[in-house]
Scaffold this motif. Sequence first.
Motif, PDB file in Angstrom:
ATOM      1  N   UNK A  74       8.357  -6.305 -22.191  1.00  0.00           N
ATOM      2  CA  UNK A  74       9.297  -5.880 -21.144  1.00  0.00           C
ATOM      3  C   UNK A  74      10.387  -4.999 -21.738  1.00  0.00           C
ATOM      4  N   UNK A  75      10.877  -5.377 -22.906  1.00  0.00           N
ATOM      5  CA  UNK A  75      11.900  -4.582 -23.590  1.00  0.00           C
ATOM      6  C   UNK A  75      11.366  -3.179 -23.905  1.00  0.00           C
ATOM      7  N   UNK A  76      10.129  -3.100 -24.400  1.00  0.00           N
ATOM      8  CA  UNK A  76       9.568  -1.812 -24.790  1.00  0.00           C
ATOM      9  C   UNK A  76       9.200  -0.933 -23.607  1.00  0.00           C
ATOM     10  N   UNK A  77       8.675  -1.516 -22.549  1.00  0.00           N
ATOM     11  CA  UNK A  77       8.156  -0.717 -21.440  1.00  0.00           C
ATOM     12  C   UNK A  77       9.277  -0.047 -20.632  1.00  0.00           C
ATOM     13  N   UNK A  78      10.508  -0.435 -20.860  1.00  0.00           N
ATOM     14  CA  UNK A  78      11.633   0.112 -20.101  1.00  0.00           C
ATOM     15  C   UNK A  78      12.000   1.542 -20.488  1.00  0.00           C
ATOM     16  N   UNK A  79      11.592   2.018 -21.657  1.00  0.00           N
ATOM     17  CA  UNK A  79      11.959   3.367 -22.101  1.00  0.00           C
ATOM     18  C   UNK A  79      10.716   4.130 -22.542  1.00  0.00           C
ATOM     19  N   UNK A  80      10.835   5.462 -22.536  1.00  0.00           N
ATOM     20  CA  UNK A  80       9.717   6.299 -22.988  1.00  0.00           C
ATOM     21  C   UNK A  80       9.412   6.027 -24.457  1.00  0.00           C
ATOM     22  N   UNK A  81      10.444   5.852 -25.262  1.00  0.00           N
ATOM     23  CA  UNK A  81      10.216   5.565 -26.686  1.00  0.00           C
ATOM     24  C   UNK A  81       9.497   4.226 -26.865  1.00  0.00           C
ATOM     25  N   UNK A  82       9.904   3.216 -26.082  1.00  0.00           N
ATOM     26  CA  UNK A  82       9.247   1.916 -26.143  1.00  0.00           C
ATOM     27  C   UNK A  82       7.798   1.991 -25.693  1.00  0.00           C
ATOM     28  N   UNK A  83       7.514   2.807 -24.671  1.00  0.00           N
ATOM     29  CA  UNK A  83       6.135   2.982 -24.220  1.00  0.00           C
ATOM     30  C   UNK A  83       5.290   3.642 -25.307  1.00  0.00           C
ATOM     31  N   UNK A  84       5.905   4.556 -26.052  1.00  0.00           N
ATOM     32  CA  UNK A  84       5.206   5.172 -27.175  1.00  0.00           C
ATOM     33  C   UNK A  84       4.890   4.125 -28.243  1.00  0.00           C
ATOM     34  N   UNK A  85       5.833   3.222 -28.478  1.00  0.00           N
ATOM     35  CA  UNK A  85       5.600   2.137 -29.431  1.00  0.00           C
ATOM     36  C   UNK A  85       4.444   1.257 -28.949  1.00  0.00           C
ATOM     37  N   UNK A  86       4.400   0.951 -27.653  1.00  0.00           N
ATOM     38  CA  UNK A  86       3.304   0.136 -27.119  1.00  0.00           C
ATOM     39  C   UNK A  86       1.962   0.850 -27.268  1.00  0.00           C
ATOM     40  N   UNK A  87       1.930   2.149 -27.033  1.00  0.00           N
ATOM     41  CA  UNK A  87       0.684   2.907 -27.236  1.00  0.00           C
ATOM     42  C   UNK A  87       0.234   2.800 -28.696  1.00  0.00           C
ATOM     43  N   UNK A  88       1.168   2.969 -29.615  1.00  0.00           N
ATOM     44  CA  UNK A  88       0.857   2.898 -31.049  1.00  0.00           C
ATOM     45  C   UNK A  88       0.363   1.500 -31.421  1.00  0.00           C
ATOM     46  N   UNK A  89       0.968   0.501 -30.827  1.00  0.00           N
ATOM     47  CA  UNK A  89       0.576  -0.884 -31.079  1.00  0.00           C
ATOM     48  C   UNK A  89      -0.875  -1.116 -30.648  1.00  0.00           C
ATOM     49  N   UNK A  90      -1.240  -0.613 -29.458  1.00  0.00           N
ATOM     50  CA  UNK A  90      -2.620  -0.771 -28.972  1.00  0.00           C
ATOM     51  C   UNK A  90      -3.577   0.025 -29.864  1.00  0.00           C
ATOM     52  N   UNK A  91      -3.158   1.224 -30.289  1.00  0.00           N
ATOM     53  CA  UNK A  91      -3.993   2.010 -31.202  1.00  0.00           C
ATOM     54  C   UNK A  91      -4.216   1.271 -32.516  1.00  0.00           C
ATOM     55  N   UNK A  92      -3.171   0.628 -33.028  1.00  0.00           N
ATOM     56  CA  UNK A  92      -3.317  -0.165 -34.255  1.00  0.00           C
ATOM     57  C   UNK A  92      -4.338  -1.285 -34.057  1.00  0.00           C
ATOM     58  N   UNK A  93      -4.277  -1.936 -32.890  1.00  0.00           N
ATOM     59  CA  UNK A  93      -5.243  -3.003 -32.584  1.00  0.00           C
ATOM     60  C   UNK A  93      -6.666  -2.444 -32.527  1.00  0.00           C
ATOM     61  N   UNK A  94      -6.815  -1.229 -31.970  1.00  0.00           N
ATOM     62  CA  UNK A  94      -8.136  -0.587 -31.897  1.00  0.00           C
ATOM     63  C   UNK A  94      -8.665  -0.335 -33.300  1.00  0.00           C
ATOM     64  N   UNK A  95      -7.831   0.240 -34.163  1.00  0.00           N
ATOM     65  CA  UNK A  95      -8.258   0.528 -35.534  1.00  0.00           C
ATOM     66  C   UNK A  95      -8.604  -0.758 -36.292  1.00  0.00           C
ATOM     67  N   UNK A  96      -7.831  -1.809 -36.080  1.00  0.00           N
ATOM     68  CA  UNK A  96      -8.113  -3.087 -36.751  1.00  0.00           C
ATOM     69  C   UNK A  96      -9.446  -3.664 -36.276  1.00  0.00           C
ATOM     70  N   UNK A  97      -9.713  -3.581 -34.962  1.00  0.00           N
ATOM     71  CA  UNK A  97     -10.980  -4.095 -34.426  1.00  0.00           C
ATOM     72  C   UNK A  97     -12.160  -3.293 -34.977  1.00  0.00           C
ATOM     73  N   UNK A  98     -12.010  -1.960 -35.051  1.00  0.00           N
ATOM     74  CA  UNK A  98     -13.087  -1.129 -35.598  1.00  0.00           C
ATOM     75  C   UNK A  98     -13.302  -1.411 -37.085  1.00  0.00           C
ATOM     76  N   UNK A  99     -12.220  -1.640 -37.823  1.00  0.00           N
ATOM     77  CA  UNK A  99     -12.333  -1.906 -39.263  1.00  0.00           C
ATOM     78  C   UNK A  99     -13.088  -3.203 -39.551  1.00  0.00           C
ATOM     79  N   UNK A 100     -12.943  -4.173 -38.663  1.00  0.00           N
ATOM     80  CA  UNK A 100     -13.663  -5.430 -38.888  1.00  0.00           C
ATOM     81  C   UNK A 100     -15.017  -5.458 -38.183  1.00  0.00           C
ATOM     82  N   UNK A 101     -15.394  -4.324 -37.570  1.00  0.00           N
ATOM     83  CA  UNK A 101     -16.712  -4.212 -36.950  1.00  0.00           C
ATOM     84  C   UNK A 101     -16.814  -4.802 -35.557  1.00  0.00           C
ATOM     85  N   UNK A 102     -15.694  -5.083 -34.927  1.00  0.00           N
ATOM     86  CA  UNK A 102     -15.684  -5.660 -33.576  1.00  0.00           C
ATOM     87  C   UNK A 102     -15.599  -4.525 -32.560  1.00  0.00           C
TER      88      UNK A 102
END
Length: 140
Positions: A74-102
């Motif tokens: 909720x704190x992050x989604x309130x600002x454009x910068x926070x939304x960018x952080x959330x996008x990066x966070x999801x991208x990090x999760x994607x890369x981690x899932x791909x790295x472990x073969x999931x």
Amino acid sequence: MAVTWPFRTELRPSPLILIKTPGPALEDNEPSSREAIMLTREDCLALCDLSEEEIAAIMEHEHIPELCAMEFGHYLVETARGQTVLRRLILDDIHAAEARGDHKHAMQLKRLLYRFAHNHPLPAASPNSASGGPVGAEGP
């Protein structure tokens, strides 16, 4: 001697946040006239402006409990910068899932990122933001 509790014991949804309203103090083990307002998990989810999947991605990335992820999201989604952080966070999760073969989880996260970008579009960049300074400003 029996112990009496200053609250009612009927079944209620499990509260995540309990807010007590002002009221008189307890006297001689009498129930208080204070009323408690409870926010359930569903209330907190509705207030944070994120989906359950987005909250799960925050929990996965930050290794924090669900309620903390709701608050952080909720704190992050309130600002454009926070939304960018959330996008990066999801991208990090994607890369981690791909790295472990999931690859199945990575695909779910990619769909989540697409929905997040659709539901929370970033504002258009101003001419000042592209150069990092005012229009017409020259570097040294």
